[in-house]
Motif scaffolding. Structure first.
Motif, PDB file in Angstrom:
ATOM      1  N   PHE A   1       1.939  13.483  10.612  1.00  0.00           N
ATOM      2  CA  PHE A   1       1.996  14.148   9.283  1.00  0.00           C
ATOM      3  C   PHE A   1       1.936  13.160   8.204  1.00  0.00           C
ATOM      4  N   ASP A   2       2.952  12.177   8.460  1.00  0.00           N
ATOM      5  CA  ASP A   2       3.329  10.885   7.516  1.00  0.00           C
ATOM      6  C   ASP A   2       2.056  10.115   7.321  1.00  0.00           C
ATOM      7  N   LYS A   3       1.514   9.856   8.796  1.00  0.00           N
ATOM      8  CA  LYS A   3      -0.047   9.031   8.552  1.00  0.00           C
ATOM      9  C   LYS A   3      -0.979   9.787   7.649  1.00  0.00           C
ATOM     10  N   PHE A   4      -0.900  11.077   7.946  1.00  0.00           N
ATOM     11  CA  PHE A   4      -1.990  11.747   7.155  1.00  0.00           C
ATOM     12  C   PHE A   4      -1.882  11.646   5.695  1.00  0.00           C
ATOM     13  N   GLN A   5      -0.257  11.888   5.222  1.00  0.00           N
ATOM     14  CA  GLN A   5       0.013  11.961   3.712  1.00  0.00           C
ATOM     15  C   GLN A   5      -0.457  10.667   3.100  1.00  0.00           C
ATOM     16  N   ASN A   6      -0.254   9.589   3.834  1.00  0.00           N
ATOM     17  CA  ASN A   6      -0.543   8.062   3.237  1.00  0.00           C
ATOM     18  C   ASN A   6      -1.970   8.050   3.143  1.00  0.00           C
ATOM     19  N   ARG A   7      -2.743   8.868   3.577  1.00  0.00           N
ATOM     20  CA  ARG A   7      -4.110   8.631   3.551  1.00  0.00           C
ATOM     21  C   ARG A   7      -4.984   9.601   2.476  1.00  0.00           C
ATOM     22  N   ILE A   8      -4.138  10.046   1.639  1.00  0.00           N
ATOM     23  CA  ILE A   8      -4.563  10.991   0.600  1.00  0.00           C
ATOM     24  C   ILE A   8      -4.581  10.088  -0.444  1.00  0.00           C
ATOM     25  N   TYR A   9      -5.573  10.152  -1.199  1.00  0.00           N
ATOM     26  CA  TYR A   9      -6.038   9.428  -2.441  1.00  0.00           C
ATOM     27  C   TYR A   9      -6.444  10.154  -3.545  1.00  0.00           C
ATOM     28  N   ARG A  10      -5.683   9.989  -4.557  1.00  0.00           N
ATOM     29  CA  ARG A  10      -6.240  10.593  -5.976  1.00  0.00           C
ATOM     30  C   ARG A  10      -6.505   9.743  -6.882  1.00  0.00           C
ATOM     31  N   PHE A  11      -7.768  10.148  -7.634  1.00  0.00           N
ATOM     32  CA  PHE A  11      -8.384   9.297  -8.523  1.00  0.00           C
ATOM     33  C   PHE A  11      -8.433  10.208  -9.851  1.00  0.00           C
ATOM     34  N   GLN A  12      -7.970   9.657 -10.964  1.00  0.00           N
ATOM     35  CA  GLN A  12      -8.119  10.287 -12.259  1.00  0.00           C
ATOM     36  C   GLN A  12      -8.554   9.409 -13.266  1.00  0.00           C
ATOM     37  N   ALA A  13      -8.798   9.821 -14.490  1.00  0.00           N
ATOM     38  CA  ALA A  13      -9.172   8.969 -15.379  1.00  0.00           C
ATOM     39  C   ALA A  13      -8.055   8.119 -16.200  1.00  0.00           C
ATOM     40  N   GLU A  14      -7.899   7.111 -15.439  1.00  0.00           N
ATOM     41  CA  GLU A  14      -6.666   6.092 -15.896  1.00  0.00           C
ATOM     42  C   GLU A  14      -7.409   4.703 -15.500  1.00  0.00           C
ATOM     43  N   ARG A  15      -6.958   3.602 -16.204  1.00  0.00           N
ATOM     44  CA  ARG A  15      -7.218   2.136 -15.854  1.00  0.00           C
ATOM     45  C   ARG A  15      -6.102   2.018 -14.823  1.00  0.00           C
ATOM     46  N   LEU A  16      -6.678   1.548 -13.545  1.00  0.00           N
ATOM     47  CA  LEU A  16      -5.643   1.217 -12.399  1.00  0.00           C
ATOM     48  C   LEU A  16      -5.679  -0.165 -12.633  1.00  0.00           C
ATOM     49  N   ASN A  17      -4.292  -0.492 -12.540  1.00  0.00           N
ATOM     50  CA  ASN A  17      -3.986  -2.021 -12.599  1.00  0.00           C
ATOM     51  C   ASN A  17      -3.984  -2.830 -11.059  1.00  0.00           C
ATOM     52  N   ILE A  18      -5.311  -2.750 -10.574  1.00  0.00           N
ATOM     53  CA  ILE A  18      -5.601  -3.080  -9.101  1.00  0.00           C
ATOM     54  C   ILE A  18      -6.336  -4.325  -8.936  1.00  0.00           C
ATOM     55  N   GLY A  19      -6.449  -4.938  -9.931  1.00  0.00           N
ATOM     56  CA  GLY A  19      -7.456  -6.102  -9.905  1.00  0.00           C
ATOM     57  C   GLY A  19      -6.959  -7.272  -9.087  1.00  0.00           C
ATOM     58  N   ILE A  20      -5.524  -7.560  -9.247  1.00  0.00           N
ATOM     59  CA  ILE A  20      -4.973  -8.654  -8.527  1.00  0.00           C
ATOM     60  C   ILE A  20      -3.663  -8.404  -7.671  1.00  0.00           C
ATOM     61  N   CYS A  21      -3.437  -8.916  -6.478  1.00  0.00           N
ATOM     62  CA  CYS A  21      -2.260  -8.617  -5.833  1.00  0.00           C
ATOM     63  C   CYS A  21      -1.971  -9.849  -4.926  1.00  0.00           C
ATOM     64  N   LYS A  22      -0.815  -9.796  -4.220  1.00  0.00           N
ATOM     65  CA  LYS A  22      -0.499 -10.776  -3.400  1.00  0.00           C
ATOM     66  C   LYS A  22      -1.196 -10.571  -2.006  1.00  0.00           C
ATOM     67  N   CYS A  23      -1.635 -11.429  -1.327  1.00  0.00           N
ATOM     68  CA  CYS A  23      -2.085 -11.361   0.100  1.00  0.00           C
ATOM     69  C   CYS A  23      -1.032 -11.604   1.042  1.00  0.00           C
ATOM     70  N   GLU A  24      -0.668 -10.216   1.343  1.00  0.00           N
ATOM     71  CA  GLU A  24       0.610 -10.473   2.627  1.00  0.00           C
ATOM     72  C   GLU A  24       0.396 -10.202   3.919  1.00  0.00           C
ATOM     73  N   SER A  25      -1.029  -9.894   4.223  1.00  0.00           N
ATOM     74  CA  SER A  25      -1.147  -9.552   5.668  1.00  0.00           C
ATOM     75  C   SER A  25      -2.780 -10.072   5.748  1.00  0.00           C
ATOM     76  N   LYS A  26      -3.204 -10.603   6.833  1.00  0.00           N
ATOM     77  CA  LYS A  26      -4.421 -10.806   7.349  1.00  0.00           C
ATOM     78  C   LYS A  26      -5.151  -9.850   8.352  1.00  0.00           C
ATOM     79  N   ALA A  27      -4.422  -8.756   8.620  1.00  0.00           N
ATOM     80  CA  ALA A  27      -4.849  -7.900   9.799  1.00  0.00           C
ATOM     81  C   ALA A  27      -4.956  -6.565   9.295  1.00  0.00           C
ATOM     82  N   ASP A  28      -4.169  -6.098   8.312  1.00  0.00           N
ATOM     83  CA  ASP A  28      -4.309  -4.550   7.869  1.00  0.00           C
ATOM     84  C   ASP A  28      -5.207  -4.603   6.748  1.00  0.00           C
ATOM     85  N   ILE A  29      -6.559  -3.633   7.222  1.00  0.00           N
ATOM     86  CA  ILE A  29      -7.315  -3.345   6.158  1.00  0.00           C
ATOM     87  C   ILE A  29      -7.395  -1.963   5.517  1.00  0.00           C
ATOM     88  N   ASN A  30      -6.046  -1.250   5.719  1.00  0.00           N
ATOM     89  CA  ASN A  30      -5.783   0.021   5.452  1.00  0.00           C
ATOM     90  C   ASN A  30      -5.549  -0.023   3.806  1.00  0.00           C
TER      91      ASN A  30
END
Length: 580
Positions: free
Chosen positions: A225-254
């Motif tokens: 259930f926890d895995k499922f809930q973390n794979r729910i994505y919600r998109f709405q009309a707002e500017r997401l501040n997601i253009g830049i972030c730290k590169c913390e992992s080189k294996a996880d592409i989720n």
């Protein structure tokens, strides 16, 4: 794994939504403003706040207080293969280490140990083996599970639901806080983890099973259930501040559920799977043709940043733009497309009014792209008839708000297809009628154009949600032999759970269908023909009469200079509008 059923209790405008049933694929949610669409999308994310319903039912007087807490009942459809894989692999998708085990709930004999230790341990041994047999049979002999859970705000789950996740009710449970470690062996069989041995006064004793008093949240079902809930994505009309972030992992592409690591996962995809990254870029350009390429670069401070290229000249990096400088819809599209191209397992995407953050053409292309990835479940709230038509949805949920309460009804998409056929026969489109409160059907385009002018200028009446629409051919519909067809079409459009508004009447020309005793010549002439003849005579055949163009201009002249001439028609139209 997807959401099969949902019922909302005591949340915002929902006192009790009634049971809503969803399908894999595209689920469309429609309803007027303030009908409860956004509230429904909030609870579909599962992690919602407590906002009890407010109305005279819940607050009968000013001294009343809101007692009950918001909650939902959700039924999850779980493929057995997902459950089997979860036992075999870790949450990040790599084989689990030998010391990492999941826990499940085991039945036990309900008596206390006696003086015969061996007999007691044998009883436990048999009980656990029984539970293992039942659980293995459960996993191997059915294709999917339907499990119904009650959720409260902030992902709090009722105890009965937590216990249900321990073993999905595959066998009877005796004690509530005893777990046993399980794993798959090399032959792909479920086994029970044995404990280490211990010494007593008689020597070494080997217990057959490890008994672990842990938390229910450590059970297989809750982890799923926890895995499922973390794979729910919600998109709405707002500017997401997601253009830049730290590169913390080189294996996880989720991608995280808030898409905050979009730059990181795109950076990994760009380097590790260039073919998939090229597919991602092609889909971006299909939806947003002005964007030629997306790239991700490493900055000096270990951050990675998304760059948007609006030029085919990819040698000029000085012409690229950071994602933060682009429109709000761009970041939403990038996050959605990353999920589509990179996720083999089921994901749940919740999209609120895509036409509000995308150009109508881009929103339609986004829907067409989504349909290419049917393995995911989508919930799309929209006012757009174009999106509804292009989505070819599995399910349509219609929300209605009345007396401070939202109710939900399910519309069969096949009914929408048949209603579109009916509309085509009337000569109108879904976009013409969707969103109207009611419809006044008129004979032709001239009436459709001129009647609103007459109502506004002479009757001093505004339409207020009423649409005046012309049918395609009254001759075909009212030929004497098929007159009942119009009323059959009206009945089909205005009965049942439908997207379409009710008709308030039909206004057609008499066309000699009824007898008129008045001998006044005005009742017997063909207006369009006489106007055409006048144009030919007065203009010496230099100007051809066009009904939809010149009728409007003549109506505007009459409204300005001879409004009383149209007063009878204005009164008749006003009477029809008042019938709503």
């Amino acid at each position: 794994m997807f959401i099969k059923k949902l019922q909302v209790f005591n949340y915002k405008s929902y006192l009790d939504s009634g049971l809503m049933e969803f399908s894999p694929g595209v689920n469309i949610i429609v309803g007027r403003n303030n009908a409860g669409k956004t509230s429904l999308l909030e609870v579909l994310k599962l992690d919602f706040e407590n906002h009890p319903h407010r109305s005279l039912k819940t607050l009968p007087n000013k001294l009343s207080s809101l007692q009950e807490e918001s909650k939902i009942q959700i039924t999850l459809h779980i493929e057995k293969e997902e459950l089997r894989n979860l036992i075999k692999i870790s949450i990040i998708g790599i084989p689990r280490a030998a010391t990492e085990k999941y826990y499940f709930f085991a039945d036990k004999y309900e008596y206390e140990p006696n003086d015969y230790h061996d007999q007691y341990m044998s009883a436990i041994d048999e009980s656990v083996r029984y539970a293992v047999r039942q659980f293995k049979d459960f996993l191997e002999n059915t294709d999917f599970i339907l499990t119904s859970l009650f959720l409260q705000p902030n992902l709090k789950m009722e105890n009965k639901s937590l216990i249900k996740l321990l073993n999905f009710e595959s066998y009877k449970q005796a004690f509530k806080k005893v777990f046993y470690k399980i794993k798959y062996d090399d032959s792909d069989q479920i086994v029970i983890e044995e404990t280490t041995s211990y010494s007593d006064e008689d020597g070494i004793v080997q217990e057959p099973f490890v008994n672990y008093s842990g938390k229910i949240q450590e059970s297989i079902g809750y982890k799923l259930f926890d895995k499922f809930q973390n794979r729910i994505y919600r998109f709405q009309a707002e500017r997401l501040n997601i253009g830049i972030c730290k590169c913390e992992s080189k294996a996880d592409i989720n991608l995280k559920s808030n898409a905050s690591n979009l730059a990181e996962v795109l950076f990994i995809l760009q380097g590790k799977i260039p073919g998939m990254f090229a597919q991602f870029n092609k889909l971006v350009s299909d939806i947003l043709p002005e964007i030629k390429w997306i790239s991700v670069v490493m900055r000096d401070d270990t951050n990675v940043e998304i760059l948007v290229w609006n030029t085919d000249n990819l040698h000029r990096n000085d012409l690229s733009l950071p994602l933060s400088s682009c429109g709000s819809g761009v970041s939403q599209v990038l996050a959605i497309l990353y999920i589509l191209v990179s996720s083999e397992e089921h994901r749940t995407l919740i999209i609120d009014e895509p036409q509000s953050f995308l150009h109508p053409g881009a929103a339609k292309k986004l829907i067409e792209t989504i349909k290419q990835f049917p393995q995911h479940q989508y919930f799309i709230a929209t006012h757009s008839p174009e999106i509804i038509a292009s989505a070819n949805p599995s399910t349509i949920i219609k929300l209605q708000y009345q007396d401070c309460e939202t109710t939900a009804s399910v519309i069969n998409p096949k009914e929408i297809e048949s209603q579109n056929e009916i509309l085509a026969e009337l000569g109108v489109r879904l976009s013409d009628v969707f969103g109207a409160d009611s419809i006044l059907w008129v004979e032709g385009q001239t009436e459709e154009i001129c009647f609103p002018l007459i109502l506004e200028k002479v009757a001093r009446t505004t339409l207020m949600g009423i649409k005046i629409l012309s049918v395609n051919s009254t001759d075909a519909l009212l030929d004497g032999k098929r007159s009942d067809l119009v009323f059959d079409i009206y009945q089909k459009l205005t009965t049942g759970a439908t997207l379409f508004p009710p008709a308030i009447g039909f206004i057609f020309d008499r066309e000699s269908k009824t007898e008129v005793s008045n001998n006044n010549w005005l009742f017997k002439i063909h207006g369009a023909n006489i106007l055409s003849s006048l144009f030919q005579e007065l203009c010496e055949n230099k100007l051809e009469f066009r009904k939809t163009n010149h009728s409007k201009k003549l109506t505007e002249w009459l409204l300005k200079n001879k409004p009383d001439f149209l007063s009878d028609l204005a009164e008749e139209l006003g009477n029809f509008l008042h019938k709503k």
